[in-house]
Design an enzyme around this catalytic site. Structure first.
Site, PDB file in Angstrom:
ATOM      1  N   HIS A   1       0.781  -1.228   0.000  1.00 52.27           N
ATOM      2  CA  HIS A   1       0.000   0.000   0.000  1.00 52.27           C
ATOM      3  C   HIS A   1       0.824   1.296   0.000  1.00 52.27           C
ATOM      4  O   HIS A   1       0.776   2.080  -0.943  1.00 52.27           O
ATOM      5  CB  HIS A   1      -0.918   0.023   1.233  1.00 52.27           C
ATOM      6  CG  HIS A   1      -1.801  -1.169   1.370  1.00 52.27           C
ATOM      7  ND1 HIS A   1      -2.928  -1.384   0.598  1.00 52.27           N
ATOM      8  CD2 HIS A   1      -1.723  -2.239   2.188  1.00 52.27           C
ATOM      9  CE1 HIS A   1      -3.509  -2.516   0.951  1.00 52.27           C
ATOM     10  NE2 HIS A   1      -2.800  -3.065   1.918  1.00 52.27           N
TER      11      HIS A   1
HETATM   12  O1  RIB Z   1      -5.176  -0.288   4.601  1.00 47.87           O
HETATM   13  C1  RIB Z   1      -3.793  -0.224   4.377  1.00 47.87           C
HETATM   14  C2  RIB Z   1      -3.166   0.824   5.241  1.00 47.87           C
HETATM   15  O2  RIB Z   1      -3.378   0.502   6.607  1.00 47.87           O
HETATM   16  C3  RIB Z   1      -1.635   0.903   5.089  1.00 47.87           C
HETATM   17  O3  RIB Z   1      -1.216   2.223   5.331  1.00 47.87           O
HETATM   18  C4  RIB Z   1      -1.136   0.001   6.171  1.00 47.87           C
HETATM   19  O4  RIB Z   1       0.181   0.361   6.615  1.00 47.87           O
HETATM   20  C5  RIB Z   1      -2.129   0.290   7.255  1.00 47.87           C
HETATM   21  O5  RIB Z   1      -1.721   1.494   7.916  1.00 47.87           O
END
Ligand code: RIB
Ligand code: CA
Length: 314
Positions: free
Chosen positions: A244
């Site tokens: 992500h």
């Molecule tokens: O949903 C994904 C996000 O949530 C990313 O930033 C991961 O690190 C968590 O913080």
């Protein structure tokens, strides 16, 4: 040669946050990291603060200024994600405890003072976790909103739905009130939602390319990814899990890898069923004012080429 862009990275490390921080620190010609502001999210603040400093020291950057911020969300009870990231938030690699300091200034005050000190429109805020610190800064100092060049944030989802509930993505779900304040602030926002990050899978071939770098950074990254992806591989039945947070930094480095559109985004804060949902008016049916540049597509091959090339520099 253009001067590097000034950025603040607000983060809740987490293995994917670690990859984003490393990508930024590996790109000093393009990005001047003014500081890391830490928030509770994937794991409690004590661990996210520790983890941010572990990552900086791994990159040989114990000079980076790290500021601790919010211990918990504005209103909702704290939610963490040890089930995904492990107890420490950086499970998967064993690294020495950090020795670099945390700065004495609170993260919220660092954000405010930096935005008031730097020329208006020159500082980009990159958020990789819940938006609590930024929302607190906006509440304490509303004058900073027009001074922010851009917020580039990982969070939310629309056609892809949610990941912590059927409707909500984790960063927004943890603090929907904070997200609501941020999305109503009027600041320029570029949103990297699950619709983008679910295209960025840490496949075995890509993890092998990272391993082939043969460095301390790549060994730690491989350990983190192999730990972190197991949860999503199980859930989605995919080869690898979505990576992500580095999408935020990649967007700053190579925006041409991404495409999307300006549309209205509002945050559900009331319904227990859908709290934390980012209601993205992609088809512009609501008549509500566009307030975010929402990304939907990404060149995944180009993203991993960029990430692996830059990790190889550390
Ligand atoms: O949903 C994904 C996000 O949530 C990313 O930033 C991961 O690190 C968590 O913080
Ligand atoms: Ca994160």
């Amino acid at each position: 040669m253009e001067k590097p862009s000034k950025i603040i990275i607000d983060t809740d490390p987490g293995q994917d946050d670690a990859a984003a921080i490393l990508l930024a620190l590996a790109s000093p010609e393009e990005l001047d990291v003014l500081g890391l502001t830490i928030v509770a999210g994937n794991v409690p603040l004590s661990y996210t603060s520790r983890n941010a400093r572990i990552v900086c020291e791994l990159a040989g950057r114990s000079d980076v200024a790290v500021y601790e911020g919010a211990l918990k969300p504005l209103e909702r009870p704290q939610v963490t994600a040890e089930h995904v990231h492990g107890k420490t938030g950086l499970d998967g690699a064993v690294l020495p405890e950090p020795t670099m300091p945390v700065q004495p200034l609170h993260a919220v005050d660092f954000i405010i003072e930096t935005l008031r000190h730097e020329e208006p429109g020159t500082v980009t805020i990159c958020t990789l976790g819940p938006l609590t610190n930024l929302a607190l800064a906006l509440k304490k100092a509303p004058d900073i909103a027009p001074r922010i060049k851009e917020l580039v944030m990982m969070g939310g989802g629309f056609f892809e739905g949610g990941n912590i509930t059927p409707a909500a993505e984790f960063n927004i779900y943890v603090d929907p009130q904070a997200a609501d304040i941020v999305f109503r602030s009027g600041m320029p926002i570029t949103m990297l939602p699950l619709d983008v990050t679910h295209q960025l899978l840490t496949t075995k071939a890509r993890v092998a390319r990272i391993a082939a770098l043969g460095t301390d950074v790549s060994r730690a990254m491989v350990g983190w990814l192999e730990f972190f992806e197991r949860f999503d591989e199980e859930k989605y039945g995919s080869d690898g899990g979505p990576l992500h947070d580095p999408s935020v930094i990649a967007y700053l480095l190579k925006p041409e890898l991404f495409s999307g559109r300006h549309c209205n985004v509002e945050i559900e804060t009331q319904s227990e069923l859908t709290v934390g949902m980012t209601v993205v008016d992609w088809w512009r049916v609501s008549g509500r004012k566009a307030n975010a540049n929402v990304m939907r597509n990404v060149d995944a091959g180009g993203f991993f080429d960029l990430l692996i090339d830059r990790l190889g520099r550390l």
